[in-house]
Design a protein around this motif. Structure first.
Motif, PDB file in Angstrom:
ATOM      1  N   LEU A   8       0.870  -1.177   0.000  1.00  0.00           N
ATOM      2  CA  LEU A   8       0.000   0.000   0.000  1.00  0.00           C
ATOM      3  C   LEU A   8       0.902   1.220   0.000  1.00  0.00           C
ATOM      4  O   LEU A   8       1.743   1.381   0.885  1.00  0.00           O
ATOM      5  N   SER A  29      -3.737  -1.847   9.737  1.00  0.00           N
ATOM      6  CA  SER A  29      -4.347  -3.184   9.791  1.00  0.00           C
ATOM      7  C   SER A  29      -5.857  -3.107   9.659  1.00  0.00           C
ATOM      8  O   SER A  29      -6.482  -3.875   8.915  1.00  0.00           O
ATOM      9  N   THR A  31      -7.605  -0.721   8.299  1.00  0.00           N
ATOM     10  CA  THR A  31      -7.957  -0.262   6.951  1.00  0.00           C
ATOM     11  C   THR A  31      -7.908  -1.418   5.954  1.00  0.00           C
ATOM     12  O   THR A  31      -8.841  -1.625   5.161  1.00  0.00           O
ATOM     13  N   LEU A  32      -6.820  -2.198   5.988  1.00  0.00           N
ATOM     14  CA  LEU A  32      -6.689  -3.323   5.062  1.00  0.00           C
ATOM     15  C   LEU A  32      -7.733  -4.396   5.345  1.00  0.00           C
ATOM     16  O   LEU A  32      -8.243  -5.046   4.421  1.00  0.00           O
ATOM     17  N   LEU A  35     -10.887  -3.279   3.760  1.00  0.00           N
ATOM     18  CA  LEU A  35     -10.813  -3.426   2.309  1.00  0.00           C
ATOM     19  C   LEU A  35     -11.026  -4.880   1.895  1.00  0.00           C
ATOM     20  O   LEU A  35     -11.771  -5.182   0.957  1.00  0.00           O
ATOM     21  N   VAL A  43      -4.655  -9.780   9.504  1.00  0.00           N
ATOM     22  CA  VAL A  43      -3.861  -8.817   8.746  1.00  0.00           C
ATOM     23  C   VAL A  43      -2.641  -8.435   9.570  1.00  0.00           C
ATOM     24  O   VAL A  43      -2.751  -8.134  10.763  1.00  0.00           O
ATOM     25  N   TRP A  76       2.130  -5.542   3.454  1.00  0.00           N
ATOM     26  CA  TRP A  76       1.133  -6.197   4.286  1.00  0.00           C
ATOM     27  C   TRP A  76       0.968  -7.654   3.897  1.00  0.00           C
ATOM     28  O   TRP A  76       1.337  -8.078   2.800  1.00  0.00           O
ATOM     29  N   MET A  94      -8.485  -7.033  -3.667  1.00  0.00           N
ATOM     30  CA  MET A  94      -7.360  -6.172  -3.342  1.00  0.00           C
ATOM     31  C   MET A  94      -6.628  -5.699  -4.591  1.00  0.00           C
ATOM     32  O   MET A  94      -6.110  -4.580  -4.632  1.00  0.00           O
ATOM     33  N   VAL A 102      -9.624   3.491  -1.482  1.00  0.00           N
ATOM     34  CA  VAL A 102      -8.786   3.155  -0.326  1.00  0.00           C
ATOM     35  C   VAL A 102      -8.622   4.372   0.577  1.00  0.00           C
ATOM     36  O   VAL A 102      -8.635   4.268   1.804  1.00  0.00           O
ATOM     37  N   ILE A 125      -2.407   0.931  -4.615  1.00  0.00           N
ATOM     38  CA  ILE A 125      -2.369  -0.305  -3.842  1.00  0.00           C
ATOM     39  C   ILE A 125      -1.991  -1.427  -4.797  1.00  0.00           C
ATOM     40  O   ILE A 125      -2.485  -1.497  -5.930  1.00  0.00           O
TER      41      ILE A 125
END
Length: 473
Positions: A8, A29, A31-32, A35, A43, A76, A94, A102, A125
């Motif tokens: 990212l 973490s 945020t991902l 997503l 994560v 990540w 992703m 994002v 990303i």
């Protein structure tokens, strides 16, 4: 266990500060996880690396707000005990994520976590993994937050995750306003959509319907619709006592009402809906009948208010001092357009004093009254006679006043002067033990002292100087 890796890329004002932020890893973490639509525990952040700050010449296509920021690469990993199909779906999501989307998710995560001291923009990303993409990746799976929501994976632990977008809860109004507003258009509002709130019939709207909005990308179950109230007024009322319809109309073309003759106030149109909202009872309010003012609460022994009973709005009367008090009169007034029966008359203060009252009976000792009606001290008394009127002990019952004479004191003999110490052995005061007013007495020297006798006049002491005796050895 299937592992999906990726990068990212962010732009921040200060990369070292971003690296050292105490909640930076938690923010990334969460945020991902949002997503990928997986629990945050799967994560992990492998590394956060700072890049060289690029000049505007090196990135001329960047907006001016981004040209002064420093690149950050966040590595990540998403690892979970899931099948290949679920992992492929996550990888597809992703790999197709748009930077603007994002960024929106990152901002929302900061809001949910209460983090306010991070400034970051998303540049891209990337997803790098040996996991193959889903054979049928969703079309536009992660658009900018709008009406559509990301596709939810169909297998494994991901089946329990909540979709990123949720329909807002049906709009509800207060019980006392349920008959006023029509909110039927706002009962199942998807994220990013707008509904209309109108005035319910027979209420009259003063403007167009207002909007209700469900937040874009809403992920909160039963989130409330954000809305504003339209301005609704009551329908035209029927004529009633105390009100008169004028020739004027307001901006909506409705009649303007006024108070009829004999009434005062500000007319207002009001209405009460029926319990089932099937109709509205409209009526006029605000005009009241003109009434006389109340008599002021005063000391009835001091003031005469007989002329101030039932004084109408705008009228006046005289409030006087009551005998035997003197002080003249003042004007009391009932205010214009008075509609309050408890409102007292307004008047300027009036000072009423006792100057004449019946002679005391019997006359007090030490006072005589002359033929012309003046008081003086009687024989055997001295001073200046003063006749003062005062409230009697039963004033509140019978308004009785009484005269009080003061100033005359009884005439008495003077006593012997007091001498102390050596003077008591020097002076003989025997003849001055009781001296009548105006008389004199003699003071002598005591034996063996010698001197000339001195008279003390008018009961005042005048001591003489006695000679001294020299005693030989």
């Amino acid at each position: 266990e299937t592992v999906i890796k990726g990068n990212l890329k962010l732009l921040v004002p200060d990369c070292p500060a971003f690296q050292a932020h105490p909640r930076g890893a938690e923010l990334l973490s969460e945020t991902l996880a949002m997503l990928a639509q997986v629990p945050a525990k799967y994560v992990s952040i492998a590394s956060v690396q700072c890049g060289r700050r690029l000049s505007s010449e090196e990135q001329p296509s960047w907006p001016r707000s981004l040209q002064s920021k420093q690149p950050v690469t966040v590595s990540w990993e998403i690892s979970a005990p899931v099948g290949l199909a679920s992992a492929s779906a996550v990888a597809s999501i992703m790999s197709t994520a748009e930077a603007s989307y994002v960024k929106t998710v990152l901002d929302k995560t900061m809001q949910d976590l209460g983090i306010t001291d991070v400034v970051a923009d998303v540049s891209s990303i990337e997803m790098t993994s040996d996991v193959p993409l889903s054979p049928s990746p969703p079309s536009n799976p992660l658009p900018t937050l709008g009406l559509n929501c990301p596709v939810k994976p169909s297998a494994g632990i991901f089946q329990t995750m909540i979709p990123l977008c949720q329909t807002c809860a049906p709009l509800r109004v207060l019980e006392e306003e349920k008959c006023l507003y029509d909110v039927t258009d706002c009962q199942a509002l998807p994220p990013g959509q707008i509904c209309k709130v109108k005035c319910r019939e027979p209420y009259i709207a003063l403007g167009p319907p207002t909007n209700g909005t469900c937040a874009k990308g809403n992920s909160i179950i039963d989130r409330m619709v954000v809305w504003s109230k339209p301005e609704c007024v009551c329908p035209e009322p029927q004529a009633q006592q105390g009100y008169v319809k004028t020739d004027e109309v307001d901006s909506l073309g409705l009649s303007v009402w006024g108070c009829a003759s004999g009434y005062a106030g500000k007319p207002v149109v009001r209405c009460n809906p029926t319990s089932d909202c099937s109709g509205v009872e409209t009526f006029l309010d605000g005009c009241k009948a003109l009434v006389t003012c109340a008599v002021p609460l005063v000391d009835n022994c001091r003031y005469d208010i007989s002329a101030c009973v039932a004084v109408g709005p705008g009228a006046t009367c005289e409030l006087k001092c009551k005998f035997p008090l003197i002080g003249g009169f003042t004007v009391a007034q009932c205010k214009e357009n008075n509609t309050d029966p408890l409102k007292e008359l307004d008047y300027y203060p009036l000072s009423c004093m006792l100057r004449e009252c019946p002679d005391p009976s019997p006359w007090p000792e030490g006072y005589n009254k002359t033929a012309d009606g003046h008081w003086k001290c009687a024989q055997g008394y001295n001073g200046t006679a003063i006749n003062r009127c005062e409230l009697g002990p039963t004033w509140s019952v019978d308004c009785g006043a009484t005269a009080k004479l003061t100033g005359c004191q009884k005439v008495v003999n003077c006593g012997m002067p007091k001498v102390l110490g050596i003077e008591a052995c020097t002076y003989d005061m025997t003849l001055c033990q009781s001296t009548e007013p105006g008389a004199k007495c003699e003071v002598h020297c005591k034996d063996p002292l010698e001197g000339v006798a001195t008279q003390v006049g008018l009961c005042s002491v005048c001591l003489l100087l006695c000679g001294s005796v020299v005693v030989g050895l």
